[in-house]
Design an enzyme around this catalytic site. Structure first.
Site, PDB file in Angstrom:
ATOM      1  N   TYR A 239       1.168  -1.234  -0.246  1.00 51.02           N
ATOM      2  CA  TYR A 239      -0.012   0.042   0.550  1.00 51.02           C
ATOM      3  C   TYR A 239       0.880   1.045   0.017  1.00 51.02           C
ATOM      4  CZ  TYR A 239      -3.195   3.719   1.026  1.00 51.02           C
ATOM      5  OH  TYR A 239      -4.107   5.016   1.166  1.00 51.02           O
ATOM      6  N   LYS A 243       1.164   3.584  -3.036  1.00 50.44           N
ATOM      7  CA  LYS A 243       0.634   5.738  -2.772  1.00 50.44           C
ATOM      8  C   LYS A 243       1.876   6.332  -2.809  1.00 50.44           C
ATOM      9  CE  LYS A 243      -2.928   6.681  -1.402  1.00 50.44           C
ATOM     10  NZ  LYS A 243      -3.948   7.064  -2.290  1.00 50.44           N
TER      11      LYS A 243
END
Length: 483
Positions: A239, A243
């Site tokens: 993640y 990102k």
């Protein structure tokens, strides 16, 4: 920690081929922390992976409409050039005041769309999952995937601002699904940028995360200028890595030429963990683990502090960010990143005290070494993936979550206050806990593991067994490798 939409479905859909569009003589953004630019995105594994579902994130509202006139004091060449494109768009009769919210079916995205509609905006909500409630007046909902470029292109007709809140893999088991995380967070973001160029959408507000600058080392009152950007390959979870890649993509797209004239203006908001009424991701998971007596210990620096942000404050921040990309505000937010939180720092275990008390439990008193908890997280992550078809192994903490809890990482919001006019209101977790307890379903009696023998063991004993087993396995692996 991030802010994402609730439950994700895993229905597969074909992922469109992403075709990067040229950025005609457009300057790259002024990257805040000097992170490396994206390289070889066309070779990233997300390009042809099957599509999972969309998650979500923040909120906003735009009070000012974009006019064709150049704003007073708009001396920035990019801003002035973009103003000419917007004048041309208005002359062609292209509507303004229409916004798209990706991830509009999640907790934050839905509240965003509802707020925008209440402000009189024409709102398009887009999400892979159905809306949790009826579509707000003034809004239209499309159940679709941001990785489907043709569908995204169709729903963006007449849109003049995109709030890209959709993401996947922020916490829990989702963090371990690499292909899904990459395809949504990187592939989906690439589609959003390209549709902005093709549809001549001049403003893009992207919801990033503090994870892009946090790698497990303490950060005390960091700001956008002093905190170093963590390169994607140094993140330990998918993640945070994806990102970080997506954030650089959005910032680098700032100043790119639009097909219909003008320039694309982008900005980044970096919120921390979100809380508020009806929030289900963080509060529900913690509450379930408290009731299972899995939250019976603490670890790390006992004085460690972090930030949180109430959903309504995040709504305000996105509202102001969208305005600050417009001509009336001299494009002040163009190419910028902002930390967003409530303006206060808290100790996690102290902050969660109201939740423990409401459930009739005392705060965790047992202190465990971080190394032991981190080792257990590694083991449980592995067992969760390997044994998933056979047994449901609970994921109390992931490695990245252990790091987030163990050390202080707090951030200033001075830049958002100064440039956006952000002024967070004071809120309390107690209100959110009370509302959650009133609205939640009766407590489930499901066992900790989906096998019968574990029901005969105390919950805290199971936790200690997992911790001990993880340490033992790590010691054995070190001995084997040393030989």
């Amino acid at each position: 920690m991030e802010l994402c939409g609730p439950n994700m479905s895993e229905r597969g859909r074909s992922l469109c081929q992403v075709k990067p569009l040229p950025c005609h003589s457009a300057p790259l953004c002024r990257l805040q922390a000097g992170g490396p630019h994206i390289r070889n995105l066309s070779h990233q594994p997300w390009v042809n992976h099957p599509a999972p579902a969309i998650a979500s994130s923040p909120t906003v509202a735009v009070r000012h409409r974009v006019s064709g006139a150049t704003a007073p004091g708009c001396s920035d060449p990019e801003c002035a050039a973009s103003g000419l494109g917007e004048e041309a768009a208005l002359a062609r009769g292209v509507s303004t005041g229409k916004v798209l919210v990706t991830g509009g079916g999640g907790y934050f995205g839905f509240r965003l769309g509802r707020e925008l509609a209440s402000q009189g905006m024409s709102v398009v909500l887009l999400d892979m999952n159905k809306l949790p409630c009826d579509t707000p007046d003034g809004a239209i909902f499309y159940q679709s995937d941001i990785r489907d470029y043709s569908s995204l292109y169709k729903v963006c007709e007449g849109v003049d601002c995109i709030f890209h809140t959709a993401s996947y893999g922020m916490s829990g088991p989702e963090q371990l699904r690499k292909e899904q995380v990459e395809s949504v967070n990187v592939g989906g973001t690439n589609n959003v940028i390209n549709v902005c160029k093709e549809r001549s959408i001049p403003r893009l507000v992207y919801t990033s995360t503090i994870n892009v600058v946090f790698a497990g080392k303490p950060i005390e009152e960091g700001d956008e200028a002093s905190v170093l950007f963590v390169p994607p390959d140094e993140h330990i979870d998918h993640y945070s890595r994806t990102k970080a890649i997506a954030e650089q993509m959005v910032l680098s797209a700032n100043g790119c030429s639009l097909k219909g004239g003008g320039l694309l203006r982008t900005c980044i908001l970096r919120p921390c963990g979100i809380y508020g009424p009806e929030e289900r991701r963080h509060l529900h998971r913690v509450m379930v683990n408290v009731e299972r007596r899995l939250f019976s210990f603490r670890f790390g620096d006992p004085e460690a502090r972090m930030n949180w942000v109430h959903v309504d404050n995040l709504v305000q921040a996105h509202t102001l960010a969208a305005e600050a990309l417009a001509l009336q505000r001299s494009c002040v937010a163009s190419g910028q990143a902002y930390f967003i939180n409530d303006g206060v720092s808290v100790n996690l275990f102290e902050w969660l005290t109201p939740l423990f008390l409401k459930l009739g439990y005392s705060r965790p008193l047992i202190n465990l070494p971080v190394s032991l908890v981190y080792s257990a997280a590694i083991l449980v992550e592995y067992l969760h993936v390997v044994l998933r078809p056979v047994i449901g192994v609970p994921l109390l903490f992931t490695r990245s979550e252990v790091r987030s809890i163990a050390v202080s990482h707090t951030f200033k919001i001075d830049k958002a206050r100064r440039e956006l006019g952000y002024c967070p209101k004071p809120y309390s977790l107690v209100d959110s806990v009370d509302q959650y307890l009133k609205s939640r379903q009766p407590r489930s009696r499901s066992p900790l593991f989906s096998v019968s023998w574990t029901s005969q063991l105390p919950r805290h004993l199971l936790v200690m067994l997992l911790l001990g087993l993880s340490l033992l396995l790590l010691m054995l692996s070190c001995m084997v490798s040393s030989n």
